[in-house]
Design an enzyme around this catalytic site. Sequence first.
Site, PDB file in Angstrom:
ATOM      1  N   TYR A 147       0.906  -1.131   0.132  1.00 42.09           N
ATOM      2  CA  TYR A 147      -0.193  -0.011   0.086  1.00 42.09           C
ATOM      3  C   TYR A 147       0.864   1.242  -0.018  1.00 42.09           C
ATOM      4  O   TYR A 147       0.604   2.101  -0.609  1.00 42.09           O
ATOM      5  CB  TYR A 147      -0.933  -0.067   1.131  1.00 42.09           C
ATOM      6  CG  TYR A 147      -1.847   1.080   1.315  1.00 42.09           C
ATOM      7  CD1 TYR A 147      -3.274   1.086   0.302  1.00 42.09           C
ATOM      8  CD2 TYR A 147      -1.690   2.311   1.687  1.00 42.09           C
ATOM      9  CE1 TYR A 147      -4.181   2.130   0.430  1.00 42.09           C
ATOM     10  CE2 TYR A 147      -2.570   3.533   1.610  1.00 42.09           C
ATOM     11  CZ  TYR A 147      -3.617   3.188   0.937  1.00 42.09           C
ATOM     12  OH  TYR A 147      -4.542   4.538   0.796  1.00 42.09           O
ATOM     13  N   PHE A 188      -7.778  22.025 -24.226  1.00 43.68           N
ATOM     14  CA  PHE A 188      -8.064  20.596 -24.379  1.00 43.68           C
ATOM     15  C   PHE A 188      -9.220  20.290 -23.607  1.00 43.68           C
ATOM     16  O   PHE A 188      -9.494  21.014 -22.531  1.00 43.68           O
ATOM     17  CB  PHE A 188      -6.926  19.598 -24.158  1.00 43.68           C
ATOM     18  CG  PHE A 188      -7.267  18.296 -24.347  1.00 43.68           C
ATOM     19  CD1 PHE A 188      -7.358  17.686 -25.479  1.00 43.68           C
ATOM     20  CD2 PHE A 188      -7.510  17.225 -23.014  1.00 43.68           C
ATOM     21  CE1 PHE A 188      -7.569  16.379 -25.679  1.00 43.68           C
ATOM     22  CE2 PHE A 188      -7.940  16.026 -23.516  1.00 43.68           C
ATOM     23  CZ  PHE A 188      -8.100  15.696 -24.490  1.00 43.68           C
ATOM     24  N   THR A 189     -10.065  19.383 -23.918  1.00 45.16           N
ATOM     25  CA  THR A 189     -11.404  19.094 -23.341  1.00 45.16           C
ATOM     26  C   THR A 189     -11.444  18.835 -21.905  1.00 45.16           C
ATOM     27  O   THR A 189     -11.856  19.882 -21.052  1.00 45.16           O
ATOM     28  CB  THR A 189     -12.250  17.685 -23.860  1.00 45.16           C
ATOM     29  OG1 THR A 189     -11.151  16.694 -23.730  1.00 45.16           O
ATOM     30  CG2 THR A 189     -12.351  18.191 -25.214  1.00 45.16           C
ATOM     31  N   ASP A 245       1.622  20.555 -20.221  1.00 42.18           N
ATOM     32  CA  ASP A 245       0.764  19.284 -20.615  1.00 42.18           C
ATOM     33  C   ASP A 245       1.619  18.387 -21.133  1.00 42.18           C
ATOM     34  O   ASP A 245       1.880  18.468 -22.395  1.00 42.18           O
ATOM     35  CB  ASP A 245      -0.487  19.415 -21.294  1.00 42.18           C
ATOM     36  CG  ASP A 245      -1.343  18.201 -21.458  1.00 42.18           C
ATOM     37  OD1 ASP A 245      -0.491  17.221 -21.498  1.00 42.18           O
ATOM     38  OD2 ASP A 245      -2.413  18.287 -21.525  1.00 42.18           O
ATOM     39  N   LYS A 298      -0.494   7.962 -23.332  1.00 40.95           N
ATOM     40  CA  LYS A 298      -0.095   8.236 -24.695  1.00 40.95           C
ATOM     41  C   LYS A 298       1.483   7.990 -24.808  1.00 40.95           C
ATOM     42  O   LYS A 298       1.835   6.944 -24.692  1.00 40.95           O
ATOM     43  CB  LYS A 298      -0.187   9.724 -25.036  1.00 40.95           C
ATOM     44  CG  LYS A 298      -1.764  10.187 -25.348  1.00 40.95           C
ATOM     45  CD  LYS A 298      -2.392   9.969 -24.052  1.00 40.95           C
ATOM     46  CE  LYS A 298      -3.927  10.669 -24.190  1.00 40.95           C
ATOM     47  NZ  LYS A 298      -4.919  10.695 -23.098  1.00 40.95           N
ATOM     48  N   ARG A 357     -13.752  15.825 -33.348  1.00 43.10           N
ATOM     49  CA  ARG A 357     -13.069  16.894 -32.804  1.00 43.10           C
ATOM     50  C   ARG A 357     -13.259  18.218 -33.257  1.00 43.10           C
ATOM     51  O   ARG A 357     -12.837  18.761 -33.994  1.00 43.10           O
ATOM     52  CB  ARG A 357     -11.467  16.639 -32.638  1.00 43.10           C
ATOM     53  CG  ARG A 357     -10.838  15.585 -32.036  1.00 43.10           C
ATOM     54  CD  ARG A 357     -10.558  15.939 -30.757  1.00 43.10           C
ATOM     55  NE  ARG A 357     -11.706  15.726 -29.707  1.00 43.10           N
ATOM     56  CZ  ARG A 357     -11.582  15.152 -28.426  1.00 43.10           C
ATOM     57  NH1 ARG A 357     -10.571  15.019 -27.790  1.00 43.10           N
ATOM     58  NH2 ARG A 357     -12.504  14.986 -27.698  1.00 43.10           N
ATOM     59  N   PHE A 413     -19.175  15.056 -25.821  1.00 49.94           N
ATOM     60  CA  PHE A 413     -18.762  14.274 -26.853  1.00 49.94           C
ATOM     61  C   PHE A 413     -18.830  12.701 -26.709  1.00 49.94           C
ATOM     62  O   PHE A 413     -18.935  11.908 -27.535  1.00 49.94           O
ATOM     63  CB  PHE A 413     -17.435  14.657 -27.369  1.00 49.94           C
ATOM     64  CG  PHE A 413     -16.192  14.757 -26.456  1.00 49.94           C
ATOM     65  CD1 PHE A 413     -15.912  15.915 -25.697  1.00 49.94           C
ATOM     66  CD2 PHE A 413     -15.291  13.652 -26.365  1.00 49.94           C
ATOM     67  CE1 PHE A 413     -15.219  15.805 -24.875  1.00 49.94           C
ATOM     68  CE2 PHE A 413     -14.448  13.711 -25.402  1.00 49.94           C
ATOM     69  CZ  PHE A 413     -14.125  14.500 -24.599  1.00 49.94           C
TER      70      PHE A 413
HETATM   71  N1  F0G Z   1      -4.036  16.341 -21.885  1.00 53.97           N
HETATM   72  C1  F0G Z   1      -4.149  15.971 -23.405  1.00 53.97           C
HETATM   73  C2  F0G Z   1      -3.290  16.611 -24.306  1.00 53.97           C
HETATM   74  C3  F0G Z   1      -4.675  14.800 -23.816  1.00 53.97           C
HETATM   75  O1  F0G Z   1      -4.925  14.283 -24.946  1.00 53.97           O
HETATM   76  C4  F0G Z   1      -5.460  14.077 -22.906  1.00 53.97           C
HETATM   77  C5  F0G Z   1      -6.290  12.596 -23.160  1.00 53.97           C
HETATM   78  C6  F0G Z   1      -5.513  14.355 -21.317  1.00 53.97           C
HETATM   79  C7  F0G Z   1      -4.835  15.515 -21.295  1.00 53.97           C
HETATM   80  C8  F0G Z   1      -6.246  13.678 -20.512  1.00 53.97           C
HETATM   81  O2  F0G Z   1      -5.467  12.470 -20.170  1.00 53.97           O
HETATM   82  O3  F0G Z   1      -7.293  10.642 -20.656  1.00 53.97           O
HETATM   83  O4  F0G Z   1      -5.234  10.196 -19.285  1.00 53.97           O
HETATM   84  O5  F0G Z   1      -7.184  11.597 -18.353  1.00 53.97           O
HETATM   85  N2  F0G Z   1      -6.461  12.561 -24.408  1.00 53.97           N
HETATM   86  C9  F0G Z   1      -7.413  11.325 -24.864  1.00 53.97           C
HETATM   87  C10 F0G Z   1      -7.528  11.510 -26.257  1.00 53.97           C
HETATM   88  C11 F0G Z   1      -8.459  11.089 -24.198  1.00 53.97           C
HETATM   89  O6  F0G Z   1      -8.040  10.650 -26.851  1.00 53.97           O
HETATM   90  O7  F0G Z   1      -7.011  12.309 -27.009  1.00 53.97           O
HETATM   91  P1  F0G Z   1      -6.465  11.052 -19.616  1.00 53.97           P
END
Ligand code: F0G
Length: 471
Positions: free
Chosen positions: A85, A137-138, A228, A271, A395, A462
């Site tokens: 843990y 970014f979303t 990021d 990624k 997108r 989305f």
């Molecule tokens: N920042 C970027 C630039 C991303 O592309 C993503 C995720 C995140 C943050 C968030 O990270 O998914 O690990 O919580 N992008 C995915 C995509 C979902 O399909 O582009 P996460």
Amino acid sequence: MTANNPQTMGQQFGRRSWAEPWKIKMVEPIHMISRDERKSALDEAGFNTFLLRSKDVYIDLLTDSGTSAMSDRQWAGIMMGDEAYAGSRNFYRLEEAIQTYYGYRHIVPTHQGRGAEHLISKALIKPGQTIPGNMYFTTTRLHQELAGGTFVDVIIDEAHDPASPHPFKGNVDLDKLQALIDKVGAQNIPYVSLAGTVNMAGGQPVSMANVRALRELCNKHGIRVYLDATRMVENSYFIQEREEGYADKPIAAILKEFCSYTDGAWMSAKKDNLVNIGGWLAVNHEDVFDLARNMVVVYEGLHTYGGMAGRDMEALAIGIEESVEDDHVRARVGQVLYLGELLTDWEIPIVQPVGGHAIFLDAKGFYPHIPQNQFPSQTLAAALYLDSGVRSMERGVVSAGRDPKTGDHRYPALELTRLTIPRRVYTQAHMDVVAESVKAVYDAREQTRGLKMVYEPQYLRFFQARFAELD
Ligand code: F0G
């Protein structure tokens, strides 16, 4: 372009191709279901590719997130999980890998990228503050908004033009940033939110010169810069390819130099870092570390695992080491370029130059007759799936969501459909099949009609929105 560009390398010697620096040891069968079956799967999914079952997908280009193939070394690492843990051996391996390759001092593990976004946003943003960044970014923007902040886009104008050939379309426009500082005051800007590469602009990189200048400007005003780093390795490859003085520097050195101009980073390790799940936050300032390490126990897990199993952290530590190898990055981005060049040769409208992780089809170029409130990118993703079982992602206006103040759709200049390439998963033959399907959908573009939204969730719509064909 330098001599080690995978696309031009062969041409120097006549016909001498390049190939991936790995061979395949295990395979996962895939198959294409019939057109009728695809039609009913699409209806059932409300024309949203996020709602398809993966068993109904042939080539899955929904995302490069958590979809990469791990190496034999990473799988061996999985067996070395120390599931304590507290104070797992694998955490210290991970901490060391991040310190070594990214150069930051303090590490907080999280379950994935948005976990780290949550922590940094909550730790640093006070209600009413403004967060400038190189395109939204979303999930990043949503966490900034949930913390009471307002995101302001300060990316260069070229980023919003899918045809602009600018080599660093991810760059921050320093004049826009200066104007924003003058308007709201430096004390109301907790940090600049810098992404390398810029996902929503098409995987476009930031130059070293730009981050250096950004650092200088921010130093003048006492503003911090957080990165990021999700696809920062791929960004580093573009610096090596395109920026003067970097052609002979290894990716690892470029990555570390870039990070040195920032105060910390959040990471979706799903990624660049080659794992199926995981994330981290890394910061240099003790005070921010203290806050984040305290919050992680509330939202993620203890500060030495943050939502990951010990084995996940081991695979991640190894993934980080593998992710910065020049051969790997060259082959990874090279495969994206290969697909991009096929489509470019066929004069299909895509975002240029081709970015690091995906091909972004320009849905406005496909469907000039479909207005943005009939969701052209969503329509294109659905058409592609129907044609060949290839899964892509919207997108455009659906991803952009609604303005929290006015409640109206946000209409982004870029209306794109993303073909995202997982790392080390598909072959060149898969890319050929994808390109041919895109061509077929493009050829049928004039007969294609738009969609209407029939269900809309409140957050990140989305992912779960549903659509129907227009009558
Ligand atoms: N920042 C970027 C630039 C991303 O592309 C993503 C995720 C995140 C943050 C968030 O990270 O998914 O690990 O919580 N992008 C995915 C995509 C979902 O399909 O582009 P996460």
